[in-house]
Design a protein around this motif. Structure first.
Motif, PDB file in Angstrom:
ATOM      1  N   LEU A  84      13.169   4.427   7.371  1.00  0.00           N
ATOM      2  CA  LEU A  84      12.685   3.772   6.195  1.00  0.00           C
ATOM      3  C   LEU A  84      11.458   4.639   5.400  1.00  0.00           C
ATOM      4  CD1 LEU A  84      12.401   0.030   7.087  1.00  0.00           C
ATOM      5  CD2 LEU A  84      14.116   1.481   5.564  1.00  0.00           C
ATOM      6  N   MET A  85      10.636   5.159   6.344  1.00  0.00           N
ATOM      7  CA  MET A  85       9.700   6.212   5.773  1.00  0.00           C
ATOM      8  C   MET A  85      10.243   7.424   5.244  1.00  0.00           C
ATOM      9  SD  MET A  85       6.227   7.609   7.638  1.00  0.00           S
ATOM     10  CE  MET A  85       7.049   8.781   8.768  1.00  0.00           C
ATOM     11  N   VAL A  86      11.258   7.927   5.988  1.00  0.00           N
ATOM     12  CA  VAL A  86      11.704   9.274   5.540  1.00  0.00           C
ATOM     13  C   VAL A  86      12.677   9.098   4.077  1.00  0.00           C
ATOM     14  CG1 VAL A  86      13.685  10.880   5.712  1.00  0.00           C
ATOM     15  CG2 VAL A  86      11.966  10.615   7.674  1.00  0.00           C
ATOM     16  N   MET A  87      13.379   7.657   3.913  1.00  0.00           N
ATOM     17  CA  MET A  87      14.017   7.530   2.934  1.00  0.00           C
ATOM     18  C   MET A  87      13.164   7.061   1.712  1.00  0.00           C
ATOM     19  SD  MET A  87      16.790   4.756   4.234  1.00  0.00           S
ATOM     20  CE  MET A  87      17.215   4.096   2.942  1.00  0.00           C
ATOM     21  N   GLY A  88      12.102   6.555   2.055  1.00  0.00           N
ATOM     22  CA  GLY A  88      10.954   6.352   0.792  1.00  0.00           C
ATOM     23  C   GLY A  88      10.434   7.512   0.387  1.00  0.00           C
ATOM     24  N   LEU A  89       9.873   8.448   1.346  1.00  0.00           N
ATOM     25  CA  LEU A  89       9.519   9.747   0.768  1.00  0.00           C
ATOM     26  C   LEU A  89      10.432  10.656   0.185  1.00  0.00           C
ATOM     27  CD1 LEU A  89       7.201  11.046   4.052  1.00  0.00           C
ATOM     28  CD2 LEU A  89       6.494  10.077   1.821  1.00  0.00           C
ATOM     29  N   SER A  90      11.657  10.573   0.427  1.00  0.00           N
ATOM     30  CA  SER A  90      12.601  11.255  -0.277  1.00  0.00           C
ATOM     31  C   SER A  90      12.853  10.853  -1.608  1.00  0.00           C
ATOM     32  CB  SER A  90      14.033  11.442   0.454  1.00  0.00           C
ATOM     33  OG  SER A  90      14.536  10.102   0.443  1.00  0.00           O
ATOM     34  N   ALA A  91      12.727   9.437  -1.551  1.00  0.00           N
ATOM     35  CA  ALA A  91      13.060   8.934  -3.148  1.00  0.00           C
ATOM     36  C   ALA A  91      11.844   9.178  -4.117  1.00  0.00           C
ATOM     37  CB  ALA A  91      13.201   7.281  -2.895  1.00  0.00           C
ATOM     38  N   ARG A  92      10.582   9.302  -3.478  1.00  0.00           N
ATOM     39  CA  ARG A  92       9.477   9.878  -4.248  1.00  0.00           C
ATOM     40  C   ARG A  92       9.827  11.191  -4.923  1.00  0.00           C
ATOM     41  NH1 ARG A  92       4.832   7.010  -4.311  1.00  0.00           N
ATOM     42  NH2 ARG A  92       3.647   9.002  -4.975  1.00  0.00           N
ATOM     43  N   ARG A  93      10.307  12.150  -4.088  1.00  0.00           N
ATOM     44  CA  ARG A  93      10.740  13.627  -4.607  1.00  0.00           C
ATOM     45  C   ARG A  93      11.770  13.748  -5.655  1.00  0.00           C
ATOM     46  NH1 ARG A  93       9.229  14.781   0.928  1.00  0.00           N
ATOM     47  NH2 ARG A  93      11.337  14.416   1.416  1.00  0.00           N
ATOM     48  N   SER A 108       0.772  -1.252   0.249  1.00  0.00           N
ATOM     49  CA  SER A 108       0.041  -0.185   0.209  1.00  0.00           C
ATOM     50  C   SER A 108       1.042   1.172  -0.086  1.00  0.00           C
ATOM     51  CB  SER A 108      -0.999  -0.097   1.202  1.00  0.00           C
ATOM     52  OG  SER A 108      -0.031   0.131   2.457  1.00  0.00           O
ATOM     53  N   PRO A 109       0.522   2.349  -0.723  1.00  0.00           N
ATOM     54  CA  PRO A 109       1.462   3.371  -0.777  1.00  0.00           C
ATOM     55  C   PRO A 109       1.174   4.387   0.262  1.00  0.00           C
ATOM     56  CG  PRO A 109      -0.593   3.735  -2.276  1.00  0.00           C
ATOM     57  CD  PRO A 109      -0.697   2.277  -1.656  1.00  0.00           C
ATOM     58  N   SER A 110       1.067   4.014   1.464  1.00  0.00           N
ATOM     59  CA  SER A 110       0.760   5.004   2.821  1.00  0.00           C
ATOM     60  C   SER A 110       1.949   5.533   3.411  1.00  0.00           C
ATOM     61  CB  SER A 110      -0.013   4.159   3.551  1.00  0.00           C
ATOM     62  OG  SER A 110       0.909   3.042   4.204  1.00  0.00           O
ATOM     63  N   HIS A 111       3.066   5.215   2.954  1.00  0.00           N
ATOM     64  CA  HIS A 111       4.300   6.277   3.172  1.00  0.00           C
ATOM     65  C   HIS A 111       4.622   5.670   4.640  1.00  0.00           C
ATOM     66  CE1 HIS A 111       3.796   8.328  -0.341  1.00  0.00           C
ATOM     67  NE2 HIS A 111       2.587   8.796  -0.211  1.00  0.00           N
ATOM     68  N   GLY A 112       4.455   4.858   4.949  1.00  0.00           N
ATOM     69  CA  GLY A 112       4.897   4.055   6.412  1.00  0.00           C
ATOM     70  C   GLY A 112       3.757   4.411   7.508  1.00  0.00           C
ATOM     71  N   ILE A 113       2.619   4.998   7.244  1.00  0.00           N
ATOM     72  CA  ILE A 113       1.770   5.300   8.372  1.00  0.00           C
ATOM     73  C   ILE A 113       0.985   4.036   8.821  1.00  0.00           C
ATOM     74  CG2 ILE A 113      -0.595   6.591   8.783  1.00  0.00           C
ATOM     75  CD1 ILE A 113       0.384   8.619   6.895  1.00  0.00           C
ATOM     76  N   VAL A 114       0.617   3.216   7.883  1.00  0.00           N
ATOM     77  CA  VAL A 114       0.416   1.724   8.125  1.00  0.00           C
ATOM     78  C   VAL A 114       1.173   1.150   9.006  1.00  0.00           C
ATOM     79  CG1 VAL A 114      -0.729  -0.250   7.285  1.00  0.00           C
ATOM     80  CG2 VAL A 114      -1.684   1.773   6.581  1.00  0.00           C
ATOM     81  N   ALA A 115       2.637   1.134   8.791  1.00  0.00           N
ATOM     82  CA  ALA A 115       3.665   0.539   9.306  1.00  0.00           C
ATOM     83  C   ALA A 115       3.528   0.869  10.903  1.00  0.00           C
ATOM     84  CB  ALA A 115       4.841   0.618   8.629  1.00  0.00           C
TER      85      ALA A 115
END
Length: 156
Positions: free
Chosen positions: A78-87, A29-36
């Motif tokens: 991991l959430m910060v790394m994922g969000l920075s990769a999307r930008r 899911s593309p929840s950017h780590g919120i569900v995790a």
């Protein structure tokens, strides 16, 4: 040897299981780590419920706290790394070609060939001259849509 059984709480086990399911569902899911993070808080909460100070074989409160904080920090990183990769700008695929410039190799009428990203591409666009430069404005299959560009030495 003592035969000590850890006291179990059904609600704690259910909370831990739901937390683990939420963490696993984060993969799809593309929840950017919120569900995790919700799942992690469920696991930590379930482990905290398992902690009984009066039990003979208890789970150490510092151990639960250290494990929970370590997992929380790891999930946050991991959430910060994922969000920075999307930008970040796309670097592969046809989308990466948008905005790139390259020399016009041959041109006749409104179509010809350009060299972009080290590859020869069929191109369509305005009136260009061989030896000039073109900027990619769109992609249609294997044909680039281009417009004239200045030769400033940059490919982006």
């Amino acid at each position: 040897m003592l035969n000590v059984i850890l006291p179990l709480s059904t609600s704690a086990i259910i909370l831990i299981a739901i937390g683990m399911l939420l963490i696993a569902s984060e993969l799809s899911s593309p929840s950017h780590g919120i569900v995790a993070l919700l799942g992690l808080s469920g696991v930590i909460g379930g482990a905290a419920i398992l902690y009984h100070p009066e039990a003979a074989a208890m789970i150490s409160a510092p151990a639960v706290l250290i494990a929970g904080l370590t997992a929380l920090v790891a999930a946050g990183l991991l959430m910060v790394m994922g969000l920075s990769a999307r930008r970040r700008r796309i670097r592969t695929g046809t989308e990466a070609l948008l905005g790139m410039t390259g020399p016009v190799l041959s041109w006749s009428g409104d179509c010809g060939h350009v060299l972009v990203h080290g590859e020869r591409w069929r191109a369509k666009g305005g009136q260009l001259t061989p030896g000039g430069h073109a900027r990619v404005t769109g992609i249609d299959g294997l044909t680039l849509h281009v417009e004239g560009a200045r030769n400033d030495g940059a490919t982006r």
